[in-house]
Scaffold this active site. Structure first.
Site, short mmCIF file in Angstrom:
data_model
loop_
_atom_site.label_atom_id
_atom_site.label_comp_id
_atom_site.label_asym_id
_atom_site.label_seq_id
_atom_site.Cartn_x
_atom_site.Cartn_y
_atom_site.Cartn_z
N HIS A 43 0.86 -1.18 0.00
CA HIS A 43 0.00 0.00 0.00
C HIS A 43 0.90 1.24 0.00
O HIS A 43 1.21 1.77 1.05
CB HIS A 43 -0.89 -0.04 1.26
CG HIS A 43 -1.99 0.98 1.26
ND1 HIS A 43 -3.23 0.71 1.79
CD2 HIS A 43 -2.05 2.26 0.83
CE1 HIS A 43 -4.00 1.79 1.68
NE2 HIS A 43 -3.29 2.74 1.10
N GLU A 70 -2.50 -1.74 -3.38
CA GLU A 70 -3.70 -1.02 -2.94
C GLU A 70 -3.36 0.43 -2.68
O GLU A 70 -2.22 0.77 -2.35
CB GLU A 70 -4.30 -1.68 -1.69
CG GLU A 70 -3.39 -1.70 -0.50
CD GLU A 70 -3.96 -2.43 0.71
OE1 GLU A 70 -4.75 -3.37 0.52
OE2 GLU A 70 -3.60 -2.04 1.83
N HIS A 190 -8.32 -5.69 7.06
CA HIS A 190 -8.07 -4.67 8.08
C HIS A 190 -8.37 -5.23 9.47
O HIS A 190 -9.48 -5.66 9.75
CB HIS A 190 -8.88 -3.38 7.89
CG HIS A 190 -8.03 -2.17 8.20
ND1 HIS A 190 -7.76 -1.80 9.49
CD2 HIS A 190 -7.35 -1.31 7.42
CE1 HIS A 190 -6.96 -0.75 9.47
NE2 HIS A 190 -6.68 -0.44 8.23
N1 PXP Z 1 -6.81 -3.52 3.36
C1 PXP Z 1 -6.59 -2.20 3.23
C2 PXP Z 1 -7.32 -1.46 2.18
C3 PXP Z 1 -5.65 -1.54 4.05
O1 PXP Z 1 -5.43 -0.23 3.90
C4 PXP Z 1 -4.94 -2.29 5.00
C5 PXP Z 1 -3.91 -1.62 5.84
O2 PXP Z 1 -2.87 -1.16 5.03
C6 PXP Z 1 -5.22 -3.67 5.11
C7 PXP Z 1 -6.17 -4.25 4.29
C8 PXP Z 1 -4.52 -4.54 6.09
O3 PXP Z 1 -4.86 -4.15 7.39
P1 PXP Z 1 -4.01 -4.68 8.63
O4 PXP Z 1 -2.64 -4.08 8.49
O5 PXP Z 1 -4.76 -4.17 9.82
O6 PXP Z 1 -3.97 -6.17 8.54
#
Ligand code: PXP
Length: 238
Positions: A43, A70, A190
């Site tokens: 990301h 992403e 997330h």
């Molecule tokens: N999906 C998205 C769109 C995110 O922004 C993130 C965090 O970068 C995640 C998934 C993964 O979240 P986590 O780091 O809490 O596992």
């Protein structure tokens, strides 16, 4: 089968703390795959505090499972994605200085904007997923603008899971059922972790992929990366 995509942003954050190349992000991506990860997610945020834009070509070279980029579709982000052609691009409506993603797209309000971007990504045959809250209307909106998949934002689920798992899960099951009904693929991510992942997977029909970063990398401090990936994979089996 639900695939595990490991988000390696936190590895880059650690590397960036010292300005050198330790830990080596590319090596970590290769090792995650060797340890069983079924995808690598990055990301790149506008401030490049995690994965940097110039990390992407080297990662693209080595990732053999599924490469998912992403982020917020700024012109710079789209240029990066179109130049590197990942397997999947997940569009996220996060602000420039946001600590972490905390809401999904309003796929109805931003329909025109999203449709145009998705069409451009499709020209390069990049699968497009839209980050959305667990709202069947947003899932329908995603389908209408041409998205291949949605990624359900699981932050609220994780927050409420310990106090009332069934209540926390209900909107996600409804959104998953809507996705299956209208033929849009389903991802989630997330704040998923070793406590809540199995429950989420069991109650989310058709879940194709989860992307997990923060908890998985934190668990790896205790268990090591290889053991940790195996532990997460076990939550996704059965
Ligand atoms: N999906 C998205 C769109 C995110 O922004 C993130 C965090 O970068 C995640 C998934 C993964 O979240 P986590 O780091 O809490 O596992």
């Amino acid at each position: 089968m639900t695939r595990l995509s490991v988000n390696i942003n936190k590895v880059a954050l650690l590397r960036n703390a010292r300005g050198g190349n330790l830990p080596n992000l590319v090596q970590v991506a290769e090792d995650c795959e060797a340890f069983g990860a079924e995808g690598i997610t990055v990301h790149p945020r506008p401030d490049q505090r995690h994965v940097r834009f110039d990390d992407i070509p080297a990662l693209k070279e080595v990732v053999t499972t599924e490469f998912n980029i992403e982020g917020n579709p700024t012109p710079e982000f789209l240029e990066l994605v179109l130049a590197n052609v990942p397997d999947q691009c997940t569009l996220v409506p996060d602000a420039t200085d946001q600590l972490t993603s905390d809401h999904g797209w309003d796929t109805l309000k931003h329909a025109g904007f999203l449709q145009e971007i998705i069409a451009a990504l499709h020209v390069k045959r990049i699968r497009v997923s839209l980050f959305v809250d667990p709202d069947p209307r947003m899932v329908e909106g995603a389908k209408a603008v041409g998205a291949d998949r949605v990624e359900l934002y699981t932050g609220p689920f994780a927050h409420d899971f310990m106090s009332d798992p069934a209540k926390a899960m209900a909107p996600y099951t409804a959104a998953a059922e809507k996705a299956a009904e209208i033929g849009v693929g389903l991802n989630a991510g997330h704040d998923l972790n070793l406590d809540n992942l199995q429950y989420f997977r069991e109650h989310c029909p058709g879940l194709l992929e989860v992307s997990i970063g923060h908890a998985l990398i934190s668990d790896a401090l205790y268990y090591g990366l290889s053991n940790t990936i195996r532990m997460y994979l076990r939550q996704l089996q059965g």
